[in-house]
Design an enzyme around this catalytic site. Sequence first.
Site, short mmCIF file in Angstrom:
data_model
loop_
_atom_site.label_atom_id
_atom_site.label_comp_id
_atom_site.label_asym_id
_atom_site.label_seq_id
_atom_site.Cartn_x
_atom_site.Cartn_y
_atom_site.Cartn_z
CG HIS A 208 -1.95 1.01 1.28
ND1 HIS A 208 -1.71 2.32 1.66
CD2 HIS A 208 -3.26 0.94 0.96
CE1 HIS A 208 -2.84 3.00 1.58
NE2 HIS A 208 -3.80 2.19 1.15
CB CYS A 246 -4.32 3.25 -2.21
SG CYS A 246 -5.49 4.31 -1.36
CG HIS A 275 -7.32 0.28 -1.18
ND1 HIS A 275 -6.53 0.56 -0.09
CD2 HIS A 275 -7.60 -1.05 -1.11
CE1 HIS A 275 -6.32 -0.56 0.61
NE2 HIS A 275 -6.95 -1.54 0.01
CG HIS A 322 -10.44 6.21 3.38
ND1 HIS A 322 -9.28 6.91 3.49
CD2 HIS A 322 -10.19 5.00 3.96
CE1 HIS A 322 -8.36 6.16 4.09
NE2 HIS A 322 -8.89 4.99 4.38
#
Length: 363
Positions: A208, A246, A275, A322
């Site tokens: 990540h 991400c 992500h 998120h």
Amino acid sequence: MKMTFRWYGEGRDSVTLKQIRQIPGMSGLMGVLDEKAAGDVWTYEECKAYVDHVHEAGLECEVIESVNVHEDIKLGLPTRDQYIANYCESIRNLAKVGVKVIVYNFMPVLDWLRTDLARVIPEDGSNSLYYDEEELGNMTPMEIVENTAKNSNGFTLPGWEPERLAELEHTLEMYKSVDEDKLFENFKYFLDGIIPTCEEVGVRMACHPDDPGWPIFGLPRITHDQAGFDRMVQLHDSPCNTLCLCTGSLGSNVNNDIPAIIRHFGEMDRIGCLHVRNVKHLGSDRRFRESSHLSADGDLDMYEIMKAIYDTCPDTYIRPDHGRMIWDEVGRPGYGLYDRALGVCYLNGLWEAICKEEAAKKA
Ligand code: DNO
């Protein structure tokens, strides 16, 4: 593309597996294994119990996040060999229960960081995670940690586990002798230690990015742009050494062209999963909030992102990330149900349109 959802485990999440199962097009989880301290082995029995439970709810569990890397590995201390051996053991146990991708990060001390976990979005009254480098400038790491713990509605946030933070000051001190090159060196030692096991059992490690995408508190951070990840994939050249791309973490850094980065690593077959979320900068390169997933609400072009995935890594795993807190939901900041479910529907809509558009071109 397989659509997945992050879930923290029974009693540790405001969202239920049943709710996740009812989101259209949901294939399974990016499950989380952060209950244990970094460095501990996840036993076969523990992995099996977690995955069986997810399967009973009608969901797959092929991706696991936050199998955290012990600080001694990142610092390059002599004790790292034992922690690397433990990590390999967890990889083997996860592989036995069908896990194909493990998401981790190599950020010193802190995982992702925000200066406000619930900044109200004036336009619609919802709230979301927010970062302002100027606000950070006035805070010490300890204050940030206390703030984050206090404002997370009673949930532990990923990367902010209490045991990890207890020794914060001491650990920060130890990093004074670790610069970027040293961190890359320690990263290589870690990858050389675990990737052969991954190849043997068929698991891909997905790193990540740093979030936000630049160094903070003077700590070295090395994975926040294409150059950093290019260096990372070369540290140990293997299809098992991949990124968790991400979009929001990389997108926090305005110099990153996200669709281009996806294409670059997608073509190299070095994306283990993604992500997908949006960010909106607010009058400064280092001040942003996390917006809804919609392209028009943020700075990232979600159509171009999904198109790059379609063109270069169409069989990958993705998840929304998120969400904002909307409709008066109370939950772990960033990880409520409603806005992430809206994100899934939107991303699935883009995907369907891209698939049909491409099929029509070929017809
Ligand atoms: C933040 C998450 C990260 C991620 C870890 C993986 O919300 O995306 O905590 O899971 O960095 O180790």
